[in-house]
Enzyme design. Sequence first.
Site, PDB file in Angstrom:
ATOM      1  N   HIS A  57       0.841  -1.200   0.000  1.00  0.00           N
ATOM      2  CA  HIS A  57       0.000   0.000   0.000  1.00  0.00           C
ATOM      3  C   HIS A  57       0.875   1.248   0.000  1.00  0.00           C
ATOM      4  O   HIS A  57       2.044   1.206   0.399  1.00  0.00           O
ATOM      5  CB  HIS A  57      -0.907   0.020   1.224  1.00  0.00           C
ATOM      6  CG  HIS A  57      -2.000  -1.004   1.184  1.00  0.00           C
ATOM      7  ND1 HIS A  57      -3.059  -0.981   2.053  1.00  0.00           N
ATOM      8  CD2 HIS A  57      -2.206  -2.084   0.375  1.00  0.00           C
ATOM      9  CE1 HIS A  57      -3.872  -1.984   1.792  1.00  0.00           C
ATOM     10  NE2 HIS A  57      -3.369  -2.680   0.779  1.00  0.00           N
ATOM     11  N   GLU A  59       0.957   3.849   1.943  1.00  0.00           N
ATOM     12  CA  GLU A  59       1.512   4.199   3.253  1.00  0.00           C
ATOM     13  C   GLU A  59       2.728   3.349   3.583  1.00  0.00           C
ATOM     14  O   GLU A  59       3.730   3.860   4.103  1.00  0.00           O
ATOM     15  CB  GLU A  59       0.468   3.996   4.367  1.00  0.00           C
ATOM     16  CG  GLU A  59      -0.787   4.805   4.188  1.00  0.00           C
ATOM     17  CD  GLU A  59      -1.909   4.066   3.491  1.00  0.00           C
ATOM     18  OE1 GLU A  59      -3.077   4.276   3.888  1.00  0.00           O
ATOM     19  OE2 GLU A  59      -1.640   3.304   2.543  1.00  0.00           O
ATOM     20  N   CYS A  87      -6.109   1.855   5.939  1.00  0.00           N
ATOM     21  CA  CYS A  87      -6.775   0.616   6.342  1.00  0.00           C
ATOM     22  C   CYS A  87      -6.177   0.186   7.686  1.00  0.00           C
ATOM     23  O   CYS A  87      -5.230   0.784   8.188  1.00  0.00           O
ATOM     24  CB  CYS A  87      -6.567  -0.468   5.286  1.00  0.00           C
ATOM     25  SG  CYS A  87      -4.858  -1.076   5.174  1.00  0.00           S
ATOM     26  N   CYS A  90      -2.361  -0.689   7.498  1.00  0.00           N
ATOM     27  CA  CYS A  90      -1.510   0.499   7.434  1.00  0.00           C
ATOM     28  C   CYS A  90      -1.550   1.282   8.739  1.00  0.00           C
ATOM     29  O   CYS A  90      -0.533   1.805   9.182  1.00  0.00           O
ATOM     30  CB  CYS A  90      -1.910   1.371   6.255  1.00  0.00           C
ATOM     31  SG  CYS A  90      -1.536   0.586   4.661  1.00  0.00           S
TER      32      CYS A  90
END
Length: 149
Positions: A57, A59, A87, A90
């Site tokens: 992801h 992040e 999410c 993360c």
Amino acid sequence: MIQEEKDIKYMMAALDEARKAGGMDEVPIGAVVVSQRGMIIGRGHNLTEGLNDITAHAEMQAITAAANALGGKYLKDCTLYVTVEPCTMCAGAIGWSQLSRIVYGASDDKRGYTTVVSRSPFHPRATVTAGVLADECAALVRDFFARKR
């Protein structure tokens, strides 16, 4: 909501990262980590498709880049700017990295951490600012999925 100039500046940088992801047919989410001196020390965008890695992801990419730039795993006194609410995966990484501030654009009513957790997963002293350039951030994701359908 009054948005600070610096938050808009860095969210624009995160949006640039999101556009890179979209150009690679990845979900267009981008992130940057900014040091207390105001320098971008980490950038990232979704790479889950290209790397065949569900953890890639935006992040996570930005946190890893920032930790490498600083030479350590803790990002105290740094701020994460991300175009969409993190999410839970993360959010956990953000907490472990001890980021001092989290700024996100669009909320994620389906997978965002606020839909799942009852208390903040972040460092106890971390602050959260939501909704910076939310419309622009949401539009990127909405338009991406509209093209997919």
